[in-house]
Design a protein around this motif. Structure first.
Motif, PDB file in Angstrom:
ATOM      1  N   SER A  87      29.316  36.650  50.153  1.00 57.04           N
ATOM      2  CA  SER A  87      28.010  36.557  50.789  1.00 57.04           C
ATOM      3  C   SER A  87      26.923  37.716  50.560  1.00 57.04           C
ATOM      4  CB  SER A  87      28.047  35.832  52.019  1.00 57.04           C
ATOM      5  OG  SER A  87      28.346  36.659  52.829  1.00 57.04           O
ATOM      6  N   LYS A  88      25.984  37.308  51.046  1.00 53.22           N
ATOM      7  CA  LYS A  88      24.829  38.634  51.013  1.00 53.22           C
ATOM      8  C   LYS A  88      25.217  39.728  51.890  1.00 53.22           C
ATOM      9  CE  LYS A  88      20.592  36.121  50.380  1.00 53.22           C
ATOM     10  NZ  LYS A  88      19.170  35.796  51.000  1.00 53.22           N
ATOM     11  N   HIS A  89      26.189  39.563  52.820  1.00 53.48           N
ATOM     12  CA  HIS A  89      26.558  40.913  53.829  1.00 53.48           C
ATOM     13  C   HIS A  89      28.124  40.707  53.883  1.00 53.48           C
ATOM     14  CE1 HIS A  89      22.288  41.609  54.250  1.00 53.48           C
ATOM     15  NE2 HIS A  89      22.190  40.332  54.788  1.00 53.48           N
ATOM     16  N   ILE A  90      28.891  39.697  53.633  1.00 56.20           N
ATOM     17  CA  ILE A  90      30.030  39.819  53.805  1.00 56.20           C
ATOM     18  C   ILE A  90      30.909  39.447  52.518  1.00 56.20           C
ATOM     19  CG2 ILE A  90      32.050  38.546  55.227  1.00 56.20           C
ATOM     20  CD1 ILE A  90      30.277  37.625  57.080  1.00 56.20           C
ATOM     21  N   HIS A  91      31.771  40.460  52.392  1.00 58.28           N
ATOM     22  CA  HIS A  91      32.479  40.606  51.328  1.00 58.28           C
ATOM     23  C   HIS A  91      34.194  40.332  51.335  1.00 58.28           C
ATOM     24  CE1 HIS A  91      28.568  41.761  49.880  1.00 58.28           C
ATOM     25  NE2 HIS A  91      28.725  42.772  50.790  1.00 58.28           N
ATOM     26  N   VAL A  92      34.723  39.766  50.793  1.00 52.99           N
ATOM     27  CA  VAL A  92      36.480  39.426  50.755  1.00 52.99           C
ATOM     28  C   VAL A  92      36.865  40.175  49.654  1.00 52.99           C
ATOM     29  CG1 VAL A  92      38.228  37.926  51.229  1.00 52.99           C
ATOM     30  CG2 VAL A  92      36.166  37.714  52.267  1.00 52.99           C
ATOM     31  N   TYR A  93      37.622  41.212  49.616  1.00 54.41           N
ATOM     32  CA  TYR A  93      38.389  41.811  48.582  1.00 54.41           C
ATOM     33  C   TYR A  93      39.927  41.724  48.942  1.00 54.41           C
ATOM     34  CZ  TYR A  93      38.262  46.386  50.903  1.00 54.41           C
ATOM     35  OH  TYR A  93      38.282  47.394  51.977  1.00 54.41           O
ATOM     36  N   LYS A  94      40.707  41.806  47.828  1.00 57.15           N
ATOM     37  CA  LYS A  94      41.982  41.669  47.796  1.00 57.15           C
ATOM     38  C   LYS A  94      42.790  43.073  47.511  1.00 57.15           C
ATOM     39  CE  LYS A  94      46.055  38.708  47.048  1.00 57.15           C
ATOM     40  NZ  LYS A  94      46.507  37.568  46.543  1.00 57.15           N
ATOM     41  N   LEU A  95      43.939  43.427  48.572  1.00 57.50           N
ATOM     42  CA  LEU A  95      44.629  44.633  48.177  1.00 57.50           C
ATOM     43  C   LEU A  95      46.103  44.008  47.940  1.00 57.50           C
ATOM     44  CD1 LEU A  95      43.857  47.076  51.244  1.00 57.50           C
ATOM     45  CD2 LEU A  95      42.829  46.827  48.747  1.00 57.50           C
ATOM     46  N   TYR A  96      46.836  44.828  47.082  1.00 60.57           N
ATOM     47  CA  TYR A  96      48.185  44.148  46.461  1.00 60.57           C
ATOM     48  C   TYR A  96      49.237  45.051  47.053  1.00 60.57           C
ATOM     49  CZ  TYR A  96      45.536  40.802  43.817  1.00 60.57           C
ATOM     50  OH  TYR A  96      44.675  39.719  43.273  1.00 60.57           O
ATOM     51  N   ASP A  97      48.967  46.195  47.117  1.00 62.38           N
ATOM     52  CA  ASP A  97      49.943  47.365  47.493  1.00 62.38           C
ATOM     53  C   ASP A  97      49.676  47.963  48.725  1.00 62.38           C
ATOM     54  OD1 ASP A  97      52.392  48.759  46.794  1.00 62.38           O
ATOM     55  OD2 ASP A  97      51.061  50.324  45.960  1.00 62.38           O
ATOM     56  N   THR A 150      29.560  46.468  45.194  1.00 66.74           N
ATOM     57  CA  THR A 150      30.523  46.742  44.103  1.00 66.74           C
ATOM     58  C   THR A 150      31.890  47.083  45.023  1.00 66.74           C
ATOM     59  OG1 THR A 150      30.010  48.895  43.976  1.00 66.74           O
ATOM     60  CG2 THR A 150      28.753  47.646  42.442  1.00 66.74           C
ATOM     61  N   ASN A 151      32.827  46.756  44.120  1.00 66.25           N
ATOM     62  CA  ASN A 151      34.157  47.103  44.789  1.00 66.25           C
ATOM     63  C   ASN A 151      35.236  47.251  43.543  1.00 66.25           C
ATOM     64  OD1 ASN A 151      36.917  47.142  46.225  1.00 66.25           O
ATOM     65  ND2 ASN A 151      35.920  46.610  48.023  1.00 66.25           N
ATOM     66  N   LYS A 152      36.074  48.474  43.610  1.00 72.23           N
ATOM     67  CA  LYS A 152      37.095  48.666  42.617  1.00 72.23           C
ATOM     68  C   LYS A 152      38.233  47.622  42.590  1.00 72.23           C
ATOM     69  CE  LYS A 152      39.671  52.108  45.086  1.00 72.23           C
ATOM     70  NZ  LYS A 152      40.246  53.435  45.185  1.00 72.23           N
ATOM     71  N   ASN A 153      38.366  47.010  44.034  1.00 72.60           N
ATOM     72  CA  ASN A 153      39.227  46.036  43.922  1.00 72.60           C
ATOM     73  C   ASN A 153      38.741  44.554  43.591  1.00 72.60           C
ATOM     74  OD1 ASN A 153      41.514  47.480  45.345  1.00 72.60           O
ATOM     75  ND2 ASN A 153      39.643  48.141  46.841  1.00 72.60           N
ATOM     76  N   HIS A 154      39.869  43.414  43.478  1.00 69.15           N
ATOM     77  CA  HIS A 154      39.299  42.267  43.445  1.00 69.15           C
ATOM     78  C   HIS A 154      38.390  41.609  44.158  1.00 69.15           C
ATOM     79  CE1 HIS A 154      39.323  37.968  41.965  1.00 69.15           C
ATOM     80  NE2 HIS A 154      40.046  37.821  42.965  1.00 69.15           N
ATOM     81  N   ILE A 155      37.214  41.044  44.111  1.00 66.88           N
ATOM     82  CA  ILE A 155      36.305  40.432  44.969  1.00 66.88           C
ATOM     83  C   ILE A 155      36.879  38.856  44.945  1.00 66.88           C
ATOM     84  CG2 ILE A 155      34.089  39.545  45.731  1.00 66.88           C
ATOM     85  CD1 ILE A 155      33.180  42.387  44.793  1.00 66.88           C
ATOM     86  N   GLU A 156      37.404  38.524  46.115  1.00 66.85           N
ATOM     87  CA  GLU A 156      37.976  37.088  46.338  1.00 66.85           C
ATOM     88  C   GLU A 156      36.529  36.177  46.776  1.00 66.85           C
ATOM     89  OE1 GLU A 156      40.552  34.368  45.664  1.00 66.85           O
ATOM     90  OE2 GLU A 156      41.001  36.333  45.617  1.00 66.85           O
ATOM     91  N   CYS A 167      31.387  38.389  40.812  1.00 66.04           N
ATOM     92  CA  CYS A 167      32.069  38.378  39.150  1.00 66.04           C
ATOM     93  C   CYS A 167      33.298  39.246  39.451  1.00 66.04           C
ATOM     94  CB  CYS A 167      31.076  39.162  38.475  1.00 66.04           C
ATOM     95  SG  CYS A 167      29.492  38.170  38.122  1.00 66.04           S
ATOM     96  N   CYS A 168      34.377  38.782  38.673  1.00 63.37           N
ATOM     97  CA  CYS A 168      35.381  39.505  38.618  1.00 63.37           C
ATOM     98  C   CYS A 168      35.745  40.028  37.030  1.00 63.37           C
ATOM     99  CB  CYS A 168      36.562  38.606  38.944  1.00 63.37           C
ATOM    100  SG  CYS A 168      38.397  39.365  38.748  1.00 63.37           S
ATOM    101  N   SER A 169      35.548  41.448  37.332  1.00 62.05           N
ATOM    102  CA  SER A 169      35.726  41.899  35.890  1.00 62.05           C
ATOM    103  C   SER A 169      36.956  43.091  35.771  1.00 62.05           C
ATOM    104  CB  SER A 169      34.478  42.636  35.526  1.00 62.05           C
ATOM    105  OG  SER A 169      34.137  43.791  36.320  1.00 62.05           O
ATOM    106  N   ALA A 170      37.329  43.385  37.037  1.00 57.97           N
ATOM    107  CA  ALA A 170      38.431  44.414  36.871  1.00 57.97           C
ATOM    108  C   ALA A 170      39.820  43.871  36.567  1.00 57.97           C
ATOM    109  CB  ALA A 170      38.776  44.581  38.485  1.00 57.97           C
ATOM    110  N   SER A 216      34.344  48.010  37.950  1.00 60.04           N
ATOM    111  CA  SER A 216      34.661  47.542  39.454  1.00 60.04           C
ATOM    112  C   SER A 216      33.998  45.948  39.592  1.00 60.04           C
ATOM    113  CB  SER A 216      33.492  48.119  40.251  1.00 60.04           C
ATOM    114  OG  SER A 216      33.997  49.364  40.605  1.00 60.04           O
ATOM    115  N   ASP A 217      34.393  45.109  40.247  1.00 58.12           N
ATOM    116  CA  ASP A 217      33.715  43.792  40.604  1.00 58.12           C
ATOM    117  C   ASP A 217      32.472  44.006  41.178  1.00 58.12           C
ATOM    118  OD1 ASP A 217      36.128  42.803  39.515  1.00 58.12           O
ATOM    119  OD2 ASP A 217      36.683  41.855  41.162  1.00 58.12           O
TER     120      ASP A 217
END
Length: 273
Positions: free
Chosen positions: A197-207, A188-194, A165-168, A175-176
Motif C-alpha cells: 500500500s502507500k505506507h505498508i509493504h510486505v516482502y518475502k525472505l526465503y533463506d 523499492t526492495n531487493k526482495n520480492h514484494i508480495e 511490480c515484481c521484476s526481481a 529491485s521490486d
C-alpha cells in the motif's frame, strides 16, 4: 458524414462516427495462388476518420509513418466497441490508438485493459531455454508510460492507489518497486514484494526459511511471520498460510490471530455455494 468513393470497402464507423477501417484495391499488387496459379487482387487497409483522414502509425524501427495495414483479423472490429481506445496490428505487434486517431503506444506483443479504465497493461514476449517469458508494463490513456514493460507482475492496489511490480524474478540485481498512479517510485526492495500500500509493504525472505516481512513506513517498524502463502483480504487484513497454521494479521496494527483452517474453508465453501 461523407466518405470519398475511392475505397472499395468501408467497415462501419464506431458509435460516435470517429474511426473506420477502409479497404482499397492495390492496382500494382497481386497474389498468385501456389496451387491454382490464379491471380487475386491485393487490398490495402487503412483506418480513416469521419473526415476521411488516414491514421498514421509511427515507430522508431520504421523510417516513415505507416498508413497501410494488413487485414486485422481478430482486431478488425476492435474500434467499434464502446471504449475510447482501440488496437491496430502491424508487423506482428499491437499498437494502441484513441478514437480521435492519436497513437498512444509503440508496438507490443499484447495490450489489454487493466482493472482501471485509464490504464492498459503492455506485454513483450521473449524466449529463454524454450520457455516464453512475458514482461509486463503499464501505460495510461494519454500515452504516458507509467511502468516500463520489464516486470514479471504488475499489480494495481485500487484500495490505496498504488502499483507494485515484481521484476526481481527476471533479474536478481533489479529491485521490486512500488509506484503511485503517476509513475513515481515510492518504495523499492531487493526482495520480492508480495503486497504493498502507500505506507505498508510486505516482502518475502526465503533463506533460511520462508518469512513474510511487514514493513510500516510511518511507524518505521517491521515484523515477520513465517509462512508459505500470503493472501490479502481487504482493509489492511491478510491471511498468511504456513502448512497447518493459518494466521489472520492486521497489517496496520500488527495484531495476529490464529485461524481454524477447517472452519475457514467450510465458510468459504458455504459462501461459494
Amino acid at each position: 458524414m461523407v466518405i470519398q468513393p475511392q475505397y472499395d470497402t468501408v467497415f462501419s464507423f464506431d458509435k460516435n462516427d470517429r474511426i473506420a477501417m477502409a479497404g482499397l484495391r492495390n492496382e500494382f499488387k497481386t497474389l498468385i495462388n501456389p496451387l491454382t496459379g490464379e491471380e487475386t487482387g491485393v487490398i490495402d487497409y487503412y483506418f480513416i476518420t469521419a473526415k476521411n483522414i488516414k491514421l498514421k502509425l509511427k515507430d522508431t524501427q520504421f523510417q516513415d509513418s505507416v498508413l497501410v495495414f494488413p487485414n486485422q483479423q481478430e482486431l478488425s472490429l476492435n474500434y467499434l466497441n464502446d471504449e475510447h481506445e482501440f488496437k491496430i496490428l502491424f508487423n506482428n505487434k499491437v499498437y494502441l490508438f484513441n478514437k480521435s486517431g492519436r497513437q498512444l503506444s509503440s508496438g507490443f506483443d499484447n495490450i489489454f485493459k487493466s482493472d482501471l479504465d485509464n490504464f492498459y497493461v503492455t506485454e513483450l514476449y521473449t524466449e529463454l531455454s524454450s520457455e516464453i517469458l512475458r514482461s509486463k508494463g503499464l501505460i495510461d490513456t494519454t500515452g504516458k508510460t507509467i511502468i516500463k514493460c520489464e516486470n514479471k507482475h504488475v499489480v494495481i492496489n485500487q484500495e490505496d492507489s498504488v502499483i507494485y511490480c515484481c521484476s526481481a524474478v527476471f533479474n536478481r540485481n533489479v529491485s521490486d518497486e512500488v509506484y503511485d498512479y503517476s509513475g513515481n517510485v515510492i518504495y523499492t526492495n531487493k526482495n520480492h514484494i508480495e503486497f504493498s500500500s502507500k505506507h505498508i509493504h510486505v516482502y518475502k525472505l526465503y533463506d533460511p526459511k520462508e518469512i513474510y516481512m511487514i514493513s510500516d513506513d510511518l511507524k518505521k517498524d517491521e515484523f515477520g511471520i513465517e509462512g508459505e502463502g500470503f493472501y490479502y483480504l481487504d482493509h489492511s487484513k491478510a491471511l498468511i498460510v504456513n502448512k497447518e497454521i493459518w494466521i489472520l494479521v492486521n497489517l496496520q496494527t500488527g495484531k495476529k490471530q490464529k485461524v481454524n483452517k477447517d472452519f475457514y474453508l467450510s465458510t468459504i465453501n458455504t459462501i461459494a455455494n
